[in-house]
Scaffold this motif. Structure first.
Motif, short mmCIF file in Angstrom:
data_model
loop_
_atom_site.label_atom_id
_atom_site.label_comp_id
_atom_site.label_asym_id
_atom_site.label_seq_id
_atom_site.Cartn_x
_atom_site.Cartn_y
_atom_site.Cartn_z
N THR A 164 0.84 -1.20 0.00
CA THR A 164 0.00 0.00 0.00
C THR A 164 0.88 1.24 0.00
O THR A 164 2.10 1.16 0.18
N GLU A 165 0.23 2.38 -0.18
CA GLU A 165 0.99 3.63 -0.13
C GLU A 165 1.55 3.84 1.27
O GLU A 165 0.96 3.41 2.27
N TYR A 166 2.70 4.48 1.32
CA TYR A 166 3.35 4.78 2.60
C TYR A 166 2.86 6.15 3.07
O TYR A 166 2.93 7.12 2.34
N VAL A 167 2.34 6.19 4.29
CA VAL A 167 1.85 7.44 4.86
C VAL A 167 2.82 7.90 5.93
O VAL A 167 2.89 7.31 7.00
N PRO A 168 3.60 8.94 5.66
CA PRO A 168 4.56 9.41 6.66
C PRO A 168 3.85 10.03 7.85
O PRO A 168 2.75 10.58 7.71
N ASN A 215 -6.10 3.09 13.38
CA ASN A 215 -6.36 2.90 11.95
C ASN A 215 -6.60 4.21 11.22
O ASN A 215 -7.05 4.21 10.08
N ILE A 216 -6.33 5.34 11.88
CA ILE A 216 -6.40 6.64 11.22
C ILE A 216 -4.99 7.22 11.22
O ILE A 216 -4.43 7.55 12.26
N LEU A 217 -4.39 7.30 10.04
CA LEU A 217 -3.01 7.75 9.89
C LEU A 217 -2.99 9.25 9.64
O LEU A 217 -3.81 9.76 8.88
N VAL A 218 -2.05 9.93 10.25
CA VAL A 218 -1.99 11.39 10.18
C VAL A 218 -0.58 11.80 9.73
O VAL A 218 0.41 11.44 10.36
N THR A 219 -0.51 12.55 8.64
CA THR A 219 0.78 13.04 8.15
C THR A 219 1.23 14.24 8.97
O THR A 219 0.43 14.85 9.69
N PRO A 220 2.49 14.63 8.87
CA PRO A 220 2.97 15.80 9.63
C PRO A 220 2.20 17.08 9.34
O PRO A 220 2.12 17.97 10.19
N ASP A 221 1.62 17.22 8.13
CA ASP A 221 0.87 18.44 7.82
C ASP A 221 -0.62 18.31 8.10
O ASP A 221 -1.42 19.17 7.73
N GLY A 222 -1.02 17.22 8.78
CA GLY A 222 -2.40 17.09 9.23
C GLY A 222 -3.34 16.37 8.31
O GLY A 222 -4.54 16.31 8.58
N HIS A 223 -2.85 15.79 7.22
CA HIS A 223 -3.71 15.03 6.31
C HIS A 223 -3.98 13.66 6.92
O HIS A 223 -3.06 12.98 7.35
N ALA A 224 -5.24 13.25 6.97
CA ALA A 224 -5.62 11.99 7.59
C ALA A 224 -6.11 10.99 6.54
O ALA A 224 -6.77 11.36 5.57
N LYS A 225 -5.77 9.72 6.77
CA LYS A 225 -6.20 8.64 5.89
C LYS A 225 -6.63 7.45 6.74
O LYS A 225 -5.99 7.14 7.75
N SER A 422 -1.10 -0.37 9.02
CA SER A 422 -0.39 -0.42 7.75
C SER A 422 -0.19 0.97 7.19
O SER A 422 -1.10 1.76 7.10
N GLY A 423 1.03 1.22 6.78
CA GLY A 423 1.33 2.50 6.16
C GLY A 423 1.76 3.57 7.11
O GLY A 423 2.23 4.62 6.69
N ALA A 424 1.64 3.37 8.40
CA ALA A 424 2.01 4.44 9.33
C ALA A 424 3.37 4.18 9.92
O ALA A 424 3.71 3.07 10.26
N LEU A 425 4.15 5.22 10.05
CA LEU A 425 5.43 5.11 10.72
C LEU A 425 5.23 5.48 12.16
O LEU A 425 5.22 6.63 12.54
N SER A 426 5.03 4.49 13.02
CA SER A 426 4.76 4.74 14.42
C SER A 426 6.02 4.59 15.25
O SER A 426 6.96 3.91 14.89
N SER A 427 6.01 5.22 16.40
CA SER A 427 7.15 5.14 17.30
C SER A 427 7.22 3.76 17.91
O SER A 427 6.28 3.28 18.53
N ILE A 428 8.35 3.06 17.75
CA ILE A 428 8.51 1.73 18.31
C ILE A 428 9.81 1.65 19.09
O ILE A 428 10.40 0.60 19.24
N THR A 429 10.24 2.79 19.62
CA THR A 429 11.53 2.82 20.28
C THR A 429 11.56 1.97 21.54
O THR A 429 12.61 1.52 21.96
N ASP A 430 10.39 1.74 22.17
CA ASP A 430 10.36 0.95 23.39
C ASP A 430 10.04 -0.51 23.13
O ASP A 430 9.93 -1.29 24.06
#
Length: 507
Positions: A164-168, A215-225, A422-430
């Motif tokens: 799928t498309e990658y959503v930053p 399941n709602i992905l949000v880009t740095p400029d506020g666009h939601a998918k 899917s498609g979201a770059l989430s924080s997984i540092t922990d």
């Protein structure tokens, strides 16, 4: 038993065999590390721990020069060399989705960044494969700026994957988790865009059934998918869905009808779940915190959540009314369409001009541009407001009538909320170290047998341990021509020796 290879040789062999790193790139990185260590007066490595430190330095150089990614470095240092799925090079681990692991990748020819959802091998039964294939077909049919688009699908061996498309950016759950509850404008903008995506899906005959912040992905400029739309069921063909009749969704956001009659749900179940999501975004709390999945389902059926003004005192009566109308337990009293949700949230929402603006216009919806909206102080960010309680009254607009029916007889199929869709770059540092691709263990030739090291693995570091040769089998290996020559030579030598002996003895 062969001696395990030192860490630097494992790293180098895997890097070269993977073809992610060329011999020249490796030599350049090693040369820089050697130069830096010499300037710093660092003694030569003597132990595996010292060699691991050298690997750290080489890894840093390769990542800095964009040769490999941190995820790839982790896998290569473990001796794994398979980091591709079809034409896609896997670059990162994004998290665990509802249907399996999600990786970030790049098409090796087109260079397009994407998200790759992989069906786990331990769930590759007939039902899981059918659901996964269904998701692929459904997502491929959708094209909306507020839904995550599907690009490709494939199979490599026993591994099935969806591209799928990658959503930053991140997902709504992580956004609230990291920064606290959202402002009215931010929450309204994100949920309105998600509702616009659901309006498109519902018009296409699809119900999501698992709407939640993750399941709602949000880009740095506020666009939601909205992600994972392919987990939906066809509204008008319920028998075509392999999961028909089962409770599908996340306990914190399930609609009452999904619990009572999971085989008879309509678009309004997504609106209820989206109302729970808006409640979470605006308050920082799930509607029914605490307890297990069964107790949460029971409260969705019989109880009203706390008035959101308990956590967000700045909310107006009109805004609370919208949340309540979305979370009505009686389907007939609930907001009936996702497009209506967008319209009712529009006074508080704003969007950046993009491809979605024209699409919304087709629905007769016009959200004001963020730049044209007057900037007002955000009272939700004032210190201490989260601790202020308006009253202990639970009788806000949400229906308080007790519902009938069991409290999730299929509650074992209901899952808890997880981030990293899917498609979201989430924080997984922990989180624990990222996993490898399915069935991609350490290559036998990369780290376990010294006799299988390729010629490229000649030591580049001054103190690298020598690679021992294969043990001799105790059985000489000679060619046929050598053996024939040896026999002839033996005959000639024996003949000369016999003739000489006869002459000496004067026979």
């Amino acid at each position: 038993m062969s001696t395990p290879l030192p860490p630097d040789l494992i790293f180098r062999e895997a890097a070269l065999l993977s073809e992610l790193v060329s011999e020249e790139q490796w030599r350049t990185a090693v040369s820089e590390v050697k130069h830096n260590r010499k300037d710093a007066g660092t003694p030569p490595p003597k132990t595996d721990e010292d060699r691991s430190l050298i690997c750290d330095e080489i890894e840093t150089v390769l990542i800095r020069d964009d040769v490999i990614t941190p995820y790839q470095a982790t896998q290569l240092r473990a001796g794994r060399t398979k980091l591709t799925l079809g034409p896609y090079v896997v670059t990162e681990f994004l998290g665990q989705g509802g249907m399996g692991q999600v990786f970030g990748g790049v098409h090796e020819i087109m260079g397009r960044r994407c998200a790759i959802k992989v069906l786990p091998l331990d769930k590759s039964d007939e039902l899981a494969r059918e659901s996964f294939n269904r998701e692929i077909r459904l997502q491929a049919s959708l094209d909306c700026p507020y839904l995550v688009r599907a690009f490709d699908a494939g199979r490599e061996g026993s591994v099935h994957f969806l591209v799928t498309e990658y959503v930053p950016g991140t997902d709504l759950r992580q956004l609230v988790k990291d920064g606290g509850r959202l402002s009215v404008q931010q929450a309204s903008s994100i949920v309105a865009q998600a509702a616009a995506g659901l309006a498109y899906a519902h018009e296409s005959g699809l119900i999501h059934r698992d709407i939640k912040p993750a399941n709602i992905l949000v880009t740095p400029d506020g666009h939601a998918k909205v992600a994972d739309v392919g987990l939906a069921a066809l509204m008008f063909v319920p028998d075509d869905d392999p999961r028909a009749g089962k409770v599908v969704g996340t306990a914190d956001y399930l609609s009452p009808e999904q619990i009572r009659t999971p085989d008879q749900v309509g678009p309004q179940c997504d609106i209820y779940s989206l109302g729970c999501t808006l409640y979470y975004a605006i308050t920082g709390k799930v509607p029914f915190p605490g307890g297990d999945s069964r107790s949460k389902c029971k409260r969705h059926l019989t109880q009203a959540p706390w008035d959101p003004r308990k956590y967000a005192p700045e909310l107006t009566e009109a805004y609370v009314e919208i949340i309540a109308d979305m979370m009505e337990k009686d389907v007939s009293k609930r907001i009936q369409s996702a497009a209506e949700v967008v319209r009712r949230l529009s006074p508080w929402a704003s969007i950046h001009p993009d491809e979605g603006e024209a699409w919304l216009a087709e629905l007769g919806i016009s959200l004001p541009d963020e730049n044209t909206r007057s900037k007002k102080p955000d009272p939700s960010r004032a210190a201490g407001l989260d601790e202020q309680f308006i009253e202990e009254d639970l009788a806000w607009k949400t229906s308080s009538g007790a519902a009938t029916g069991s409290s999730a007889g299929n509650s074992d199929s209901v899952h808890e909320d997880h981030s990293a869709s899917s498609g979201a770059l989430s924080s997984i540092t922990d989180d624990p170290p990222p996993p490898p691709l399915p069935e991609q263990g350490t290559r036998a030739g990369a780290s376990s047998q010294a006799s299988q090291i390729s010629p490229l693995a000649n030591s580049m570091l001054p103190t690298a341990a020598p690679v021992p040769p294969p043990l001799a089998s105790g059985r000489p290996m000679v060619s046929r021509s050598t053996m024939i020559a040896a026999v002839i030579a033996a005959i000639v030598v024996s003949g000369i020796a016999g003739f000489t002996l006869a002459m000496v003895l004067d026979i």
